[in-house]
Write a protein that holds these residues in place. Structure first.
Motif, PDB file in Angstrom:
ATOM      1  N   ASP A   1      71.835  38.314 -27.534  1.00  0.00           N
ATOM      2  CA  ASP A   1      70.668  38.052 -28.388  1.00  0.00           C
ATOM      3  C   ASP A   1      69.863  36.872 -27.859  1.00  0.00           C
ATOM      4  O   ASP A   1      68.634  36.908 -27.825  1.00  0.00           O
ATOM      5  N   PHE A   2      70.559  35.828 -27.458  1.00  0.00           N
ATOM      6  CA  PHE A   2      69.919  34.640 -26.892  1.00  0.00           C
ATOM      7  C   PHE A   2      69.106  35.009 -25.643  1.00  0.00           C
ATOM      8  O   PHE A   2      67.988  34.537 -25.450  1.00  0.00           O
ATOM      9  N   ALA A   3      69.647  35.873 -24.802  1.00  0.00           N
ATOM     10  CA  ALA A   3      69.018  36.213 -23.523  1.00  0.00           C
ATOM     11  C   ALA A   3      67.811  37.139 -23.682  1.00  0.00           C
ATOM     12  O   ALA A   3      67.042  37.314 -22.734  1.00  0.00           O
ATOM     13  N   LYS A   4      67.602  37.694 -24.875  1.00  0.00           N
ATOM     14  CA  LYS A   4      66.474  38.605 -25.090  1.00  0.00           C
ATOM     15  C   LYS A   4      65.127  37.923 -24.881  1.00  0.00           C
ATOM     16  O   LYS A   4      64.125  38.588 -24.633  1.00  0.00           O
ATOM     17  N   ARG A   5      65.099  36.622 -24.982  1.00  0.00           N
ATOM     18  CA  ARG A   5      63.835  35.902 -24.815  1.00  0.00           C
ATOM     19  C   ARG A   5      63.382  35.860 -23.355  1.00  0.00           C
ATOM     20  O   ARG A   5      62.269  35.464 -23.068  1.00  0.00           O
ATOM     21  N   TYR A   6      64.263  36.249 -22.452  1.00  0.00           N
ATOM     22  CA  TYR A   6      63.959  36.233 -21.024  1.00  0.00           C
ATOM     23  C   TYR A   6      63.692  37.661 -20.536  1.00  0.00           C
ATOM     24  O   TYR A   6      64.295  38.605 -21.027  1.00  0.00           O
ATOM     25  N   PRO A   7      62.818  37.800 -19.548  1.00  0.00           N
ATOM     26  CA  PRO A   7      62.479  39.145 -19.049  1.00  0.00           C
ATOM     27  C   PRO A   7      63.543  39.677 -18.079  1.00  0.00           C
ATOM     28  O   PRO A   7      63.322  39.761 -16.872  1.00  0.00           O
ATOM     29  N   ILE A   8      64.704  40.033 -18.633  1.00  0.00           N
ATOM     30  CA  ILE A   8      65.816  40.529 -17.834  1.00  0.00           C
ATOM     31  C   ILE A   8      66.409  41.750 -18.523  1.00  0.00           C
ATOM     32  O   ILE A   8      66.563  41.759 -19.754  1.00  0.00           O
ATOM     33  N   GLU A   9      66.787  42.740 -17.727  1.00  0.00           N
ATOM     34  CA  GLU A   9      67.430  43.941 -18.261  1.00  0.00           C
ATOM     35  C   GLU A   9      68.817  43.596 -18.816  1.00  0.00           C
ATOM     36  O   GLU A   9      69.477  42.682 -18.325  1.00  0.00           O
ATOM     37  N   THR A  10      69.264  44.368 -19.794  1.00  0.00           N
ATOM     38  CA  THR A  10      70.552  44.129 -20.442  1.00  0.00           C
ATOM     39  C   THR A  10      71.709  44.151 -19.455  1.00  0.00           C
ATOM     40  O   THR A  10      72.632  43.336 -19.558  1.00  0.00           O
ATOM     41  N   ASP A  11      71.680  45.075 -18.484  1.00  0.00           N
ATOM     42  CA  ASP A  11      72.760  45.134 -17.490  1.00  0.00           C
ATOM     43  C   ASP A  11      72.858  43.834 -16.705  1.00  0.00           C
ATOM     44  O   ASP A  11      73.962  43.354 -16.421  1.00  0.00           O
ATOM     45  N   GLU A  12      71.714  43.264 -16.360  1.00  0.00           N
ATOM     46  CA  GLU A  12      71.710  42.003 -15.624  1.00  0.00           C
ATOM     47  C   GLU A  12      72.237  40.863 -16.497  1.00  0.00           C
ATOM     48  O   GLU A  12      72.960  39.996 -16.033  1.00  0.00           O
ATOM     49  N   VAL A  13      71.849  40.886 -17.771  1.00  0.00           N
ATOM     50  CA  VAL A  13      72.321  39.857 -18.696  1.00  0.00           C
ATOM     51  C   VAL A  13      73.848  39.931 -18.827  1.00  0.00           C
ATOM     52  O   VAL A  13      74.521  38.899 -18.832  1.00  0.00           O
ATOM     53  N   LEU A  14      74.377  41.141 -18.912  1.00  0.00           N
ATOM     54  CA  LEU A  14      75.831  41.301 -18.986  1.00  0.00           C
ATOM     55  C   LEU A  14      76.519  40.752 -17.737  1.00  0.00           C
ATOM     56  O   LEU A  14      77.550  40.085 -17.831  1.00  0.00           O
ATOM     57  N   ASP A  15      75.932  41.019 -16.572  1.00  0.00           N
ATOM     58  CA  ASP A  15      76.481  40.465 -15.322  1.00  0.00           C
ATOM     59  C   ASP A  15      76.458  38.939 -15.350  1.00  0.00           C
ATOM     60  O   ASP A  15      77.429  38.286 -14.962  1.00  0.00           O
ATOM     61  N   ILE A  16      75.353  38.386 -15.811  1.00  0.00           N
ATOM     62  CA  ILE A  16      75.221  36.927 -15.894  1.00  0.00           C
ATOM     63  C   ILE A  16      76.250  36.365 -16.870  1.00  0.00           C
ATOM     64  O   ILE A  16      76.883  35.341 -16.604  1.00  0.00           O
ATOM     65  N   TYR A  17      76.428  37.039 -17.997  1.00  0.00           N
ATOM     66  CA  TYR A  17      77.405  36.578 -18.987  1.00  0.00           C
ATOM     67  C   TYR A  17      78.813  36.598 -18.397  1.00  0.00           C
ATOM     68  O   TYR A  17      79.576  35.641 -18.544  1.00  0.00           O
ATOM     69  N   GLN A  18      79.151  37.676 -17.729  1.00  0.00           N
ATOM     70  CA  GLN A  18      80.485  37.776 -17.124  1.00  0.00           C
ATOM     71  C   GLN A  18      80.681  36.695 -16.057  1.00  0.00           C
ATOM     72  O   GLN A  18      81.743  36.064 -15.985  1.00  0.00           O
ATOM     73  N   ASP A  19      79.650  36.459 -15.245  1.00  0.00           N
ATOM     74  CA  ASP A  19      79.734  35.387 -14.245  1.00  0.00           C
ATOM     75  C   ASP A  19      79.916  34.028 -14.936  1.00  0.00           C
ATOM     76  O   ASP A  19      80.668  33.173 -14.458  1.00  0.00           O
ATOM     77  N   SER A  20      79.226  33.843 -16.045  1.00  0.00           N
ATOM     78  CA  SER A  20      79.312  32.581 -16.783  1.00  0.00           C
ATOM     79  C   SER A  20      80.716  32.372 -17.347  1.00  0.00           C
ATOM     80  O   SER A  20      81.241  31.254 -17.324  1.00  0.00           O
ATOM     81  N   ILE A  21      81.321  33.445 -17.843  1.00  0.00           N
ATOM     82  CA  ILE A  21      82.695  33.371 -18.353  1.00  0.00           C
ATOM     83  C   ILE A  21      83.649  32.978 -17.222  1.00  0.00           C
ATOM     84  O   ILE A  21      84.538  32.133 -17.400  1.00  0.00           O
ATOM     85  N   ILE A  22      83.448  33.562 -16.046  1.00  0.00           N
ATOM     86  CA  ILE A  22      84.308  33.246 -14.896  1.00  0.00           C
ATOM     87  C   ILE A  22      84.152  31.771 -14.502  1.00  0.00           C
ATOM     88  O   ILE A  22      85.137  31.076 -14.249  1.00  0.00           O
ATOM     89  N   ILE A  23      82.922  31.290 -14.474  1.00  0.00           N
ATOM     90  CA  ILE A  23      82.677  29.881 -14.136  1.00  0.00           C
ATOM     91  C   ILE A  23      83.325  28.975 -15.181  1.00  0.00           C
ATOM     92  O   ILE A  23      83.954  27.963 -14.844  1.00  0.00           O
ATOM     93  N   LEU A  24      83.177  29.336 -16.462  1.00  0.00           N
ATOM     94  CA  LEU A  24      83.818  28.578 -17.537  1.00  0.00           C
ATOM     95  C   LEU A  24      85.321  28.496 -17.287  1.00  0.00           C
ATOM     96  O   LEU A  24      85.907  27.410 -17.329  1.00  0.00           O
ATOM     97  N   TYR A  25      85.938  29.624 -17.002  1.00  0.00           N
ATOM     98  CA  TYR A  25      87.382  29.674 -16.766  1.00  0.00           C
ATOM     99  C   TYR A  25      87.771  28.819 -15.560  1.00  0.00           C
ATOM    100  O   TYR A  25      88.730  28.038 -15.626  1.00  0.00           O
ATOM    101  N   GLU A  26      87.022  28.953 -14.475  1.00  0.00           N
ATOM    102  CA  GLU A  26      87.335  28.165 -13.275  1.00  0.00           C
ATOM    103  C   GLU A  26      87.211  26.671 -13.549  1.00  0.00           C
ATOM    104  O   GLU A  26      88.049  25.875 -13.102  1.00  0.00           O
ATOM    105  N   ASN A  27      86.202  26.283 -14.293  1.00  0.00           N
ATOM    106  CA  ASN A  27      86.023  24.867 -14.624  1.00  0.00           C
ATOM    107  C   ASN A  27      87.150  24.351 -15.519  1.00  0.00           C
ATOM    108  O   ASN A  27      87.585  23.209 -15.380  1.00  0.00           O
ATOM    109  N   ILE A  28      87.623  25.199 -16.421  1.00  0.00           N
ATOM    110  CA  ILE A  28      88.760  24.812 -17.265  1.00  0.00           C
ATOM    111  C   ILE A  28      90.007  24.645 -16.404  1.00  0.00           C
ATOM    112  O   ILE A  28      90.726  23.655 -16.518  1.00  0.00           O
TER     113      ILE A  28
END
Length: 182
Positions: free
Chosen positions: A32-59
């Motif tokens: 929902d947050f990412a809807k404000r940006y001009p990006i397709e849902t599939d790309e947003v999902l990829d970005i979210y998954q990458d963000s989760i991985i970065i979060l995990y690696e940082n932890i």
């Protein structure tokens, strides 16, 4: 220890199922947050998954041992920067560049506004009495249920806790308003 700290500690101890819990908890809100940006849902999902991985690696690397924000805020910040990187990497036309600039300006404004609001809220919270501070801390910061608070603070009933929480919130809002009018 709050929920975020528990998650961090569990992930550091190898309990990867917690990552799935975090993933599911914030996925819909991030989309929902990412809807404000001009990006397709599939790309947003990829970005979210990458963000989760970065979060995990940082932890796992111990970078979040002294996290000053919530995991959700930290995850969104990662996602926001990944969104910007994605937008900047796309073929550029003038409309696209204007969109990126507008989004960056809006985001900076939102961050500054949120930080100011948080400071005002923290200042008002410190002006509350100890009983109100404890009820609100248990409910909002530690994520305790009304039943948990009833038992922890030895209230007679859940209705009493609900009334106390309601009065404390009303008082907190009033303090914030009064502080803004100074």
């Amino acid at each position: 220890m709050n929920k975020d700290q528990q998650w961090i500690r569990s992930l550091q101890n190898g309990h990867q199922e917690i990552l799935g819990e975090i993933y599911l908890r914030y996925k819909r809100a991030f989309l929902d947050f990412a809807k404000r940006y001009p990006i397709e849902t599939d790309e947003v999902l990829d970005i979210y998954q990458d963000s989760i991985i970065i979060l995990y690696e940082n932890i796992k690397q111990g970078k979040l041992n002294r996290l000053k924000s919530s995991i959700k805020t930290y995850l969104y910040a990662i996602g926001k920067y990944k969104i910007f990187a994605y937008l900047k990497a796309k073929p550029k036309d003038s409309e696209h560049l204007q969109t990126i600039e507008a989004v960056e300006e809006m985001t900076i404004f939102e961050i500054n506004t949120a930080e100011e609001q948080l400071k005002r809220l923290q200042q008002a919270y410190r002006q509350l009495g100890p009983k109100c501070q404890e009820v609100l801390r248990l409910f909002y910061y530690q994520g305790k249920t009304i039943e948990d608070i009833k038992n922890t603070l030895s209230y007679e009933s859940k209705d009493t806790v609900k009334s106390q929480k309601s009065r404390c919130l009303k008082q907190l809002k009033e303090i914030v308003r009064n502080n803004e009018n100074r």
